[in-house]
Design a protein around this motif. Structure first.
Motif, mmCIF file in Angstrom:
data_model
loop_
_atom_site.group_PDB
_atom_site.id
_atom_site.type_symbol
_atom_site.label_atom_id
_atom_site.label_comp_id
_atom_site.label_asym_id
_atom_site.label_seq_id
_atom_site.Cartn_x
_atom_site.Cartn_y
_atom_site.Cartn_z
ATOM 1 N N VAL A 153 6.744 9.538 -7.107
ATOM 2 C CA VAL A 153 7.894 9.589 -8.013
ATOM 3 C C VAL A 153 7.438 9.801 -9.454
ATOM 4 O O VAL A 153 8.109 10.490 -10.234
ATOM 5 C CB VAL A 153 8.773 8.325 -7.881
ATOM 6 C CG1 VAL A 153 8.092 7.098 -8.435
ATOM 7 C CG2 VAL A 153 10.115 8.529 -8.587
ATOM 8 N N VAL A 154 6.284 9.238 -9.821
ATOM 9 C CA VAL A 154 5.753 9.469 -11.171
ATOM 10 C C VAL A 154 5.388 10.943 -11.341
ATOM 11 O O VAL A 154 5.693 11.558 -12.371
ATOM 12 C CB VAL A 154 4.532 8.564 -11.432
ATOM 13 C CG1 VAL A 154 3.811 8.996 -12.705
ATOM 14 C CG2 VAL A 154 4.966 7.109 -11.546
ATOM 15 N N ASP A 155 4.753 11.521 -10.336
ATOM 16 C CA ASP A 155 4.393 12.943 -10.401
ATOM 17 C C ASP A 155 5.643 13.814 -10.499
ATOM 18 O O ASP A 155 5.677 14.790 -11.262
ATOM 19 C CB ASP A 155 3.579 13.338 -9.166
ATOM 20 C CG ASP A 155 2.189 12.715 -9.151
ATOM 21 O OD1 ASP A 155 1.742 12.232 -10.217
ATOM 22 O OD2 ASP A 155 1.557 12.699 -8.071
ATOM 23 N N THR A 214 0.827 -1.215 0.000
ATOM 24 C CA THR A 214 0.000 0.000 0.000
ATOM 25 C C THR A 214 0.859 1.263 0.000
ATOM 26 O O THR A 214 0.604 2.212 -0.762
ATOM 27 C CB THR A 214 -0.925 0.008 1.228
ATOM 28 O OG1 THR A 214 -1.791 -1.129 1.170
ATOM 29 C CG2 THR A 214 -1.761 1.281 1.267
ATOM 30 N N GLU A 215 1.889 1.280 0.837
ATOM 31 C CA GLU A 215 2.726 2.477 0.928
ATOM 32 C C GLU A 215 3.562 2.678 -0.332
ATOM 33 O O GLU A 215 3.843 3.817 -0.719
ATOM 34 C CB GLU A 215 3.619 2.389 2.171
ATOM 35 C CG GLU A 215 2.826 2.495 3.463
ATOM 36 C CD GLU A 215 3.703 2.607 4.696
ATOM 37 O OE1 GLU A 215 4.945 2.713 4.540
ATOM 38 O OE2 GLU A 215 3.155 2.593 5.816
ATOM 39 N N HIS A 216 3.953 1.577 -0.978
ATOM 40 C CA HIS A 216 4.709 1.723 -2.221
ATOM 41 C C HIS A 216 3.822 2.250 -3.355
ATOM 42 O O HIS A 216 4.322 2.901 -4.275
ATOM 43 C CB HIS A 216 5.363 0.402 -2.627
ATOM 44 C CG HIS A 216 6.810 0.331 -2.238
ATOM 45 N ND1 HIS A 216 7.764 1.189 -2.754
ATOM 46 C CD2 HIS A 216 7.467 -0.473 -1.368
ATOM 47 C CE1 HIS A 216 8.946 0.905 -2.226
ATOM 48 N NE2 HIS A 216 8.790 -0.095 -1.377
ATOM 49 N N LYS A 268 19.986 -0.611 0.469
ATOM 50 C CA LYS A 268 20.795 -0.068 -0.626
ATOM 51 C C LYS A 268 20.308 1.314 -1.066
ATOM 52 O O LYS A 268 21.110 2.203 -1.361
ATOM 53 C CB LYS A 268 20.780 -1.031 -1.814
ATOM 54 C CG LYS A 268 21.582 -2.302 -1.587
ATOM 55 C CD LYS A 268 21.539 -3.206 -2.815
ATOM 56 C CE LYS A 268 22.368 -4.466 -2.601
ATOM 57 N NZ LYS A 268 22.316 -5.370 -3.788
ATOM 58 N N ILE A 269 18.992 1.505 -1.126
ATOM 59 C CA ILE A 269 18.474 2.793 -1.599
ATOM 60 C C ILE A 269 18.517 3.857 -0.504
ATOM 61 O O ILE A 269 18.594 5.057 -0.790
ATOM 62 C CB ILE A 269 17.019 2.628 -2.124
ATOM 63 C CG1 ILE A 269 16.548 3.887 -2.867
ATOM 64 C CG2 ILE A 269 16.069 2.307 -0.980
ATOM 65 C CD1 ILE A 269 17.292 4.165 -4.138
ATOM 66 N N PHE A 270 18.520 3.426 0.761
ATOM 67 C CA PHE A 270 18.460 4.375 1.876
ATOM 68 C C PHE A 270 19.616 5.379 1.874
ATOM 69 O O PHE A 270 19.385 6.593 1.978
ATOM 70 C CB PHE A 270 18.405 3.597 3.195
ATOM 71 C CG PHE A 270 18.077 4.440 4.393
ATOM 72 C CD1 PHE A 270 16.884 5.131 4.476
ATOM 73 C CD2 PHE A 270 18.969 4.535 5.452
ATOM 74 C CE1 PHE A 270 16.579 5.909 5.584
ATOM 75 C CE2 PHE A 270 18.677 5.304 6.560
ATOM 76 C CZ PHE A 270 17.477 5.993 6.633
ATOM 77 N N LYS A 322 12.162 17.306 -2.263
ATOM 78 C CA LYS A 322 10.902 16.887 -1.640
ATOM 79 C C LYS A 322 10.698 15.382 -1.793
ATOM 80 O O LYS A 322 10.243 14.702 -0.855
ATOM 81 C CB LYS A 322 9.741 17.641 -2.301
ATOM 82 C CG LYS A 322 8.349 17.238 -1.802
ATOM 83 C CD LYS A 322 8.175 17.546 -0.326
ATOM 84 C CE LYS A 322 6.715 17.448 0.105
ATOM 85 N NZ LYS A 322 6.143 16.103 -0.122
ATOM 86 N N LEU A 323 11.050 14.839 -2.952
ATOM 87 C CA LEU A 323 10.922 13.397 -3.155
ATOM 88 C C LEU A 323 11.842 12.642 -2.203
ATOM 89 O O LEU A 323 11.473 11.587 -1.677
ATOM 90 C CB LEU A 323 11.241 13.034 -4.602
ATOM 91 C CG LEU A 323 11.150 11.544 -4.951
ATOM 92 C CD1 LEU A 323 9.735 11.020 -4.737
ATOM 93 C CD2 LEU A 323 11.594 11.301 -6.392
ATOM 94 N N CYS A 324 13.033 13.169 -1.972
ATOM 95 C CA CYS A 324 13.955 12.545 -1.012
ATOM 96 C C CYS A 324 13.328 12.485 0.378
ATOM 97 O O CYS A 324 13.430 11.466 1.075
ATOM 98 C CB CYS A 324 15.262 13.331 -0.949
ATOM 99 S SG CYS A 324 16.339 13.138 -2.379
ATOM 100 N N ASP A 325 12.695 13.573 0.787
ATOM 101 C CA ASP A 325 12.062 13.599 2.106
ATOM 102 C C ASP A 325 10.979 12.527 2.212
ATOM 103 O O ASP A 325 10.887 11.811 3.218
ATOM 104 C CB ASP A 325 11.452 14.978 2.368
ATOM 105 C CG ASP A 325 12.506 16.066 2.509
ATOM 106 O OD1 ASP A 325 13.680 15.725 2.756
ATOM 107 O OD2 ASP A 325 12.157 17.253 2.365
ATOM 108 N N ASP A 326 10.148 12.421 1.180
ATOM 109 C CA ASP A 326 9.074 11.429 1.193
ATOM 110 C C ASP A 326 9.633 10.007 1.158
ATOM 111 O O ASP A 326 9.197 9.132 1.920
ATOM 112 C CB ASP A 326 8.143 11.648 -0.002
ATOM 113 C CG ASP A 326 7.366 12.951 0.092
ATOM 114 O OD1 ASP A 326 7.090 13.403 1.220
ATOM 115 O OD2 ASP A 326 7.041 13.534 -0.966
ATOM 116 N N ALA A 327 10.599 9.775 0.262
ATOM 117 C CA ALA A 327 11.169 8.436 0.130
ATOM 118 C C ALA A 327 11.876 8.013 1.413
ATOM 119 O O ALA A 327 11.790 6.851 1.830
ATOM 120 C CB ALA A 327 12.141 8.396 -1.050
ATOM 121 N N ASN A 328 12.569 8.936 2.048
ATOM 122 C CA ASN A 328 13.266 8.623 3.293
ATOM 123 C C ASN A 328 12.283 8.139 4.359
ATOM 124 O O ASN A 328 12.554 7.169 5.085
ATOM 125 C CB ASN A 328 14.010 9.863 3.783
ATOM 126 C CG ASN A 328 14.834 9.592 5.022
ATOM 127 O OD1 ASN A 328 15.893 8.981 4.963
ATOM 128 N ND2 ASN A 328 14.345 10.045 6.169
#
Length: 245
Positions: free
Chosen positions: A97-99, A88-90, A145-147, A164-170
Motif C-alpha cells: 500500500v505504501v508503494d 508478517t503478512e501485514h 469491515k474492510i473486506f 491491483k492493490l484490491c486484489d492483493d488486499a483481498n
C-alpha cells in the motif's frame, strides 16, 4: 454594349450566389454544438480509491503490533502462531500500500487512529484466555469491515494500481479471517451486520458511488475533419452552381 452588360450581369450574379452559399456554410459550421477538443485528463483518485488506500494502511498500522503481541503473549499455541503470521503478512501488505500510494502521489496515514490505539491498549492490559478472545474478536471484526470495501472499490475503480492493490488486499484479508476463524473463538452472533446498499441504490456499497463515470471528450482531429468536410461539401456545391450559371 448590350452583350458586355449581360456578361457583367451574369458574372455578378454568379459571385452573389457563391457569396451567399459560402456565408451559409460558415453559418452552419458556427452553429455546430460545442464539443471538447481536448482529450480527457488522466483519471484522478476519488473518494473510494482513497478510502481503500487509507483503510489498508490503517489496518496494517495497528494489526502488525497486535499480531506481534499475540505471538508473544497468546495463551494458546494457535493464537501465537496466527499472531505471528498476521504480523508478517501485514508487513508485506503494508509495503504494497505504501508503494501504491507513492506511485499515485497519495498521502496516507502514518499512525493508527485513537480507536485503534485503544484496542492495542486493551490487548496490552489483558492476558491468558481473555487476551486470546480480545485479539481474535477485535481483528475478526476489523477484517470484516474492510473486506466489503475492497470488493466495492475493486468493482468500480478506474485506476489500475488501485485495482491491483484490491486484489492483493483481498487475498491477505481473506486469509486472515480464515486463520482467526480457525481458532474457534469467533463469536458469530456478535459480529456486526452486513452493510447493504440503501433501497433503490444499485451500487454495491456507498463507497463505490464515489467513483464517478468517465467523461467523454471529442478529439480535435474529429472536429477538424467535420469542419473540413463541411468546407469541402460547400466548395463542391459552389463549383457546380457556378458551372450551371
Amino acid at each position: 454594349m448590350a452583350s458586355l452588360r449581360s456578361a457583367r450581369h451574369r458574372s455578378g450574379h454568379r459571385v452573389h450566389r457563391a457569396a451567399v452559399l459560402l456565408t451559409a456554410i460558415v453559418a452552419a459550421v458556427a452553429v455546430l454544438p460545442g464539443v471538447a477538443v481536448a482529450a480527457p485528463a488522466g483519471q484522478q483518485l476519488n473518494a473510494a480509491d482513497m478510502t481503500l488506500l487509507n483503510g489498508v494502511r490503517l489496518a496494517g498500522l495497528w494489526e502488525m503490533p497486535a499480531g506481534q503481541m499475540a505471538a508473544e503473549k497468546g495463551q494458546s499455541a494457535k493464537v501465537r502462531e496466527i499472531g505471528a503470521a498476521i504480523a508478517t503478512e501485514h508487513q508485506e501488505l503494508d509495503q504494497l500500500v505504501v508503494d501504491a500510494a507513492n506511485k499515485l502521489g497519495a498521502s496516507i496515514p502514518t499512525d493508527p487512529t485513537a480507536e485503534q490505539k485503544g484496542w492495542l491498549s486493551e490487548m496490552q492490559n489483558s492476558s491468558g484466555a481473555r487476551f486470546d478472545q480480545i485479539f481474535v474478536t477485535r481483528l475478526r471484526v476489523a477484517h470484516g469491515k474492510i473486506f466489503p470495501v475492497i470488493g466495492a472499490v475493486r468493482a468500480s475503480t478506474r485506476d489500475a494500481t488501485v485495482r491491483k492493490l484490491c486484489d492483493d488486499a483481498n487475498r491477505f484479508v481473506m486469509h486472515h479471517m480464515q486463520m482467526l476463524e480457525s481458532t474457534g473463538l469467533v463469536r458469530w452472533p456478535e459480529l456486526p451486520p452486513a452493510v447493504l446498499p440503501a433501497p433503490g441504490n444499485d451500487g454495491l456499497l456507498a463507497a463505490a458511488s464515489a467513483n464517478s463515470g468517465p467523461q467523454v471528450g471529442v478529439s480535435s482531429t474529429v472536429v477538424w475533419l467535420v469542419f473540413l468536410a463541411a468546407l469541402g461539401t460547400g466548395g463542391l456545391a459552389t463549383y457546380r452552381l457556378l458551372r450551371r450559371t
